[in-house]
Design an enzyme around this catalytic site. Structure first.
Site, mmCIF file in Angstrom:
data_model
loop_
_atom_site.group_PDB
_atom_site.id
_atom_site.type_symbol
_atom_site.label_atom_id
_atom_site.label_comp_id
_atom_site.label_asym_id
_atom_site.label_seq_id
_atom_site.Cartn_x
_atom_site.Cartn_y
_atom_site.Cartn_z
ATOM 1 N N GLU A 74 9.181 -3.800 10.647
ATOM 2 C CA GLU A 74 9.609 -2.517 10.059
ATOM 3 C C GLU A 74 10.150 -1.558 11.103
ATOM 4 O OE1 GLU A 74 6.850 -0.719 7.319
ATOM 5 O OE2 GLU A 74 8.018 1.135 7.205
ATOM 6 N N LYS A 130 -0.801 -9.524 3.285
ATOM 7 C CA LYS A 130 -0.063 -8.939 4.418
ATOM 8 C C LYS A 130 -0.976 -7.970 5.144
ATOM 9 C CE LYS A 130 3.404 -5.729 3.808
ATOM 10 N NZ LYS A 130 2.907 -4.546 4.526
ATOM 11 N N ASP A 146 0.845 -1.203 0.000
ATOM 12 C CA ASP A 146 0.000 0.000 0.000
ATOM 13 C C ASP A 146 0.882 1.255 0.000
ATOM 14 O OD1 ASP A 146 0.866 -0.103 2.611
ATOM 15 O OD2 ASP A 146 -1.133 -0.140 3.517
ATOM 16 N N SER A 147 2.201 1.060 -0.007
ATOM 17 C CA SER A 147 3.115 2.187 -0.270
ATOM 18 C C SER A 147 2.794 2.803 -1.632
ATOM 19 C CB SER A 147 4.573 1.716 -0.236
ATOM 20 O OG SER A 147 4.769 0.585 -1.070
ATOM 21 N N GLU A 181 -1.243 -5.362 8.781
ATOM 22 C CA GLU A 181 -0.500 -4.725 9.861
ATOM 23 C C GLU A 181 -1.203 -4.979 11.185
ATOM 24 O OE1 GLU A 181 0.063 -0.555 8.994
ATOM 25 O OE2 GLU A 181 0.914 -0.983 7.021
HETATM 26 O O1 KIV Z 1 3.512 -1.047 1.588
HETATM 27 C C1 KIV Z 1 4.673 -1.421 1.544
HETATM 28 O O2 KIV Z 1 5.407 -1.228 0.564
HETATM 29 C C2 KIV Z 1 5.211 -2.095 2.713
HETATM 30 C C3 KIV Z 1 6.692 -2.190 2.810
HETATM 31 C C4 KIV Z 1 7.171 -0.948 3.422
HETATM 32 C C5 KIV Z 1 7.111 -3.368 3.555
HETATM 33 O O3 KIV Z 1 4.493 -2.503 3.574
#
Ligand code: KIV
Length: 277
Positions: free
Chosen positions: A194, A125, A57-58, A127
């Site tokens: 992280e 993934k 989500d970056s 959080e």
């Molecule tokens: O969203 C993302 O790119 C991430 C990385 C920073 C691990 O979660």
């Protein structure tokens, strides 16, 4: 009908799967991971030998230009996942579950299924710490591969008051270790850690058996991940300490990604200047 999975087993470079990742960690071969957001870059990253590609989500920040990852939606991740999947041959495709897309077990399962069925993701993934144990348990019970992202959780930026190193206080570090163990117990297949001090990276690594992938978590974890645009020097402004620009000495995007994979595999990256104490 072709059983592609069986055919690929004998190939010199068979596609990476969860067992490959477990085996790499057991054999102390560092796992090289990068983000990608489109098919062309996915192809370059894959050919460079990256083991795991994350549609993170970056993308909210590096593609969409937002200040945080909070505005990213499930539809955004599905779109980018689909196009990235077309560029991959060997790498394992992981997709981020966006902000507020996993607030209940039912919602989490619905969205994880969409990321896999519509996006082509092989793992999701999310959080969270011990608060997400029930969610991870529910996904794992339905055989959804899960990566649990702990340490700095960018989706919580407004609660944290900024993107900061986590786990510097002993109690916080202890909590992180307990969270990692609880998430593994709940069925997480990977822990992503992280922005924590090197020693906390080591503690989390020692607390679980599943692979631990770090970003700003020091050299003692099982693998490293970076945001592609950060390590290519595309991202504007001040970058976190853990980022190395692999494009600076490379003549092409492919060479930069290969240099990153080599540096991770040889443990040349992260160097002490990329780590927190
Ligand atoms: O969203 C993302 O790119 C991430 C990385 C920073 C691990 O979660």
């Amino acid at each position: 009908m072709v059983y592609k999975q069986l055919e690929q087993r004998g190939m010199p470079q068979p596609p990476v799967n969860v067992s490959t990742l477990r085996q790499m960690a057991a054999e102390h071969e560092p796992i090289a991971c990068l983000t990608a957001y489109d098919a062309s870059m996915a192809c370059i990253v894959d050919q460079a030998g990256t083991d795991v590609v994350l549609v993170g989500d970056s993308l909210g920040m590096v593609i969409q230009g937002h200040d945080t990852t909070v505005p990213v939606t499930v539809a955004d991740i599905i779109y980018h996942c689909r196009v990235v999947a077309r560029g991959l041959r060997r790498a394992f495709l992981m997709a981020d579950m966006p902000f507020m897309s996993y607030t209940t077990p039912v919602q989490a399962l619905d969205n994880a299924v969409r990321l896999m069925q519509e996006g082509g993701a092989m793992m999701v993934k999310l959080e969270g710490g011990s608060g997400q144990v029930g969610i991870v348990e529910h996904l794992a019970r339905h055989d959804i591969p899960v990566c649990a992202h702990i340490g700095l959780k960018p989706q919580s930026v407004h609660k944290l008051g900024g993107f900061r190193v986590q786990g510097r206080e002993q109690a916080d570090a202890r909590q992180m270790v307990d969270d990692a163990a609880a998430l593994e117990q709940a069925g997480a297949d990977i822990v992503l850690l992280e922005c924590v001090p090197t020693e906390v990276g080591r503690m989390v690594r020692d607390a679980v058996e599943v692979p631990v992938i770090g970003i700003g978590a020091g050299p003692h974890v099982d693998g490293q991940i970076l945001v592609l645009y950060d390590m290519l020097g595309i991202t504007q402004g001040r970058l976190p300490r853990f980022v190395q620009n692999f494009m600076a000495d490379a003549g092409s995007l492919g060479a930069a990604c290969e240099a990153y994979v080599r540096a991770v595999k040889s443990r040349a990256y992260p160097a002490p200047e990329h780590c927190f104490s």
